[in-house]
Design a protein around this motif. Structure first.
Motif, PDB file in Angstrom:
ATOM      1  N   VAL A 270       0.831  -1.199   0.000  1.00 55.67           N
ATOM      2  CA  VAL A 270       0.000   0.000   0.000  1.00 55.67           C
ATOM      3  C   VAL A 270       0.869   1.253   0.000  1.00 55.67           C
ATOM      4  CG1 VAL A 270      -1.592   1.394   1.359  1.00 55.67           C
ATOM      5  CG2 VAL A 270      -2.065  -1.016   1.001  1.00 55.67           C
ATOM      6  N   CYS A 271       1.931   1.237   0.800  1.00 55.14           N
ATOM      7  CA  CYS A 271       2.860   2.377   0.793  1.00 55.14           C
ATOM      8  C   CYS A 271       3.448   2.592  -0.595  1.00 55.14           C
ATOM      9  CB  CYS A 271       3.968   2.170   1.816  1.00 55.14           C
ATOM     10  SG  CYS A 271       3.456   2.377   3.530  1.00 55.14           S
ATOM     11  N   ALA A 272       3.847   1.511  -1.243  1.00 55.64           N
ATOM     12  CA  ALA A 272       4.413   1.612  -2.589  1.00 55.64           C
ATOM     13  C   ALA A 272       3.381   2.155  -3.568  1.00 55.64           C
ATOM     14  CB  ALA A 272       4.921   0.248  -3.041  1.00 55.64           C
ATOM     15  N   LEU A 273       2.135   1.706  -3.451  1.00 58.01           N
ATOM     16  CA  LEU A 273       1.072   2.176  -4.327  1.00 58.01           C
ATOM     17  C   LEU A 273       0.808   3.663  -4.126  1.00 58.01           C
ATOM     18  CD1 LEU A 273      -1.208   1.435  -6.362  1.00 58.01           C
ATOM     19  CD2 LEU A 273      -2.664   1.003  -4.370  1.00 58.01           C
ATOM     20  N   LEU A 274       0.705   4.094  -2.874  1.00 50.63           N
ATOM     21  CA  LEU A 274       0.455   5.508  -2.589  1.00 50.63           C
ATOM     22  C   LEU A 274       1.619   6.380  -3.040  1.00 50.63           C
ATOM     23  CD1 LEU A 274      -1.198   5.250   0.942  1.00 50.63           C
ATOM     24  CD2 LEU A 274      -2.326   5.751  -1.235  1.00 50.63           C
ATOM     25  N   ALA A 275       2.841   5.914  -2.806  1.00 52.81           N
ATOM     26  CA  ALA A 275       4.009   6.689  -3.215  1.00 52.81           C
ATOM     27  C   ALA A 275       4.025   6.884  -4.724  1.00 52.81           C
ATOM     28  CB  ALA A 275       5.287   5.990  -2.758  1.00 52.81           C
ATOM     29  N   ALA A 276       3.749   5.810  -5.471  1.00 53.84           N
ATOM     30  CA  ALA A 276       3.785   5.899  -6.935  1.00 53.84           C
ATOM     31  C   ALA A 276       2.667   6.773  -7.482  1.00 53.84           C
ATOM     32  CB  ALA A 276       3.694   4.495  -7.532  1.00 53.84           C
ATOM     33  N   THR A 277       1.467   6.634  -6.935  1.00 54.47           N
ATOM     34  CA  THR A 277       0.320   7.334  -7.515  1.00 54.47           C
ATOM     35  C   THR A 277       0.157   8.765  -7.004  1.00 54.47           C
ATOM     36  OG1 THR A 277      -1.142   6.335  -5.849  1.00 54.47           O
ATOM     37  CG2 THR A 277      -0.916   5.194  -7.957  1.00 54.47           C
ATOM     38  N   LEU A 278       0.706   9.066  -5.838  1.00 58.14           N
ATOM     39  CA  LEU A 278       0.677  10.437  -5.319  1.00 58.14           C
ATOM     40  C   LEU A 278       1.955  11.197  -5.649  1.00 58.14           C
ATOM     41  CD1 LEU A 278      -0.994   9.866  -1.826  1.00 58.14           C
ATOM     42  CD2 LEU A 278      -2.057  10.710  -3.929  1.00 58.14           C
TER      43      LEU A 278
END
Length: 252
Positions: free
Chosen positions: A81-89
């Protein structure tokens, strides 16, 4: 805002009859106005008090479960989830990602869906008033829903049914036994409590699907959706100055 979080917690306990925290969990982060709200299905773990929590109170120091436990193998959801948020934000800043509010559509804790002592529909109905208060407090531009069940329950209890418009062409699928699983969907709906139309994004559970080749399409589609609705990149005006937590590090 801490007082408001306490009031929401007290109202849920009174309505549900649950008095011990080991049986429920509302907060994964501080709750405050922010462009994005992340919602999962329900808190996992055991009800014996061994569950992982970044804060034993109300996240007054801007603790965040996902950031705190992203390197802990016991918390399978946190790292992807951290990786997803970092990439998309479009940020690797831990202090920025700590400010993304996160909770669930169900607050009762269970090891899995089957072990809930209520049906998912009943449990989501029980949590709906408290979650509506959280929606009002965050006032997000967009909602990210972790897993299809969370998305379906959110539509049922927090959206005007006739207002829901799903983008069929946005769907991303991955093989999943006899039938492919949808691991991304973009939609819009008028959200109760906010009284306006809000973009909704559903992603398959990252702990299960983040290793799939199709996950790259999910990251690309979510990033594009968040850019289109003005959530990404996060504007400086949406952020507050938070004191670093040394154990979290500085970048994901």
């Amino acid at each position: 805002m801490t007082q408001h979080m306490q009031q929401i917690d007290a109202a849920f306990r009174a309505a549900s009859g649950i008095s011990e925290r080991r049986y429920y969990k509302i907060y994964y982060s501080h709750i405050h106005p922010f462009p994005l709200l992340v919602l999962g299905q329900n808190p996992g773990g055991e009800t014996d008090g061994t569950d992982l929590a970044a804060s034993d109170t109300y996240f007054e120091n801007w603790e965040h479960d996902y950031l705190c436990y992203r390197h802990d193998s016991r918390y399978a959801l946190a790292r992807p989830v951290c990786a997803l948020l970092a990439a998309t934000l479009q940020t690797t800043s831990v202090n920025t990602l700590r400010q993304v509010p996160a909770t669930n559509v169900i607050f009762r804790r269970s090891r899995n869906t089957e072990s809930l002592n209520l049906s998912p529909t009943q449990a989501a109905a029980e949590s709906a008033p408290a979650l509506r208060s959280i929606l009002e407090a965050v006032n997000p531009r967009a909602v990210l829903l972790i897993a299809n069940t969370a998305y379906k329950l959110f539509k049922t209890f927090h959206c005007e049914p006739r207002s829901i418009k799903e983008s069929a062409e946005s769907r991303v699928f991955t093989p999943n036994g006899k039938a492919d699983a949808c691991i991304f969907l973009s939609a819009q709906a008028r959200v109760l409590g906010l009284n306006r139309t809000v973009p909704l994004f559903m992603v398959g559970h990252p702990s299960k699907y983040a290793g799939r080749s199709e996950w790259l399409q999910v990251v690309e589609a979510l990033g594009q959706g968040l850019r289109q609705c003005g959530v990404s990149p996060i504007e400086k005006a949406a952020l507050v100055s938070v004191k670093p937590i040394q154990s979290y590090g500085t970048n994901v």
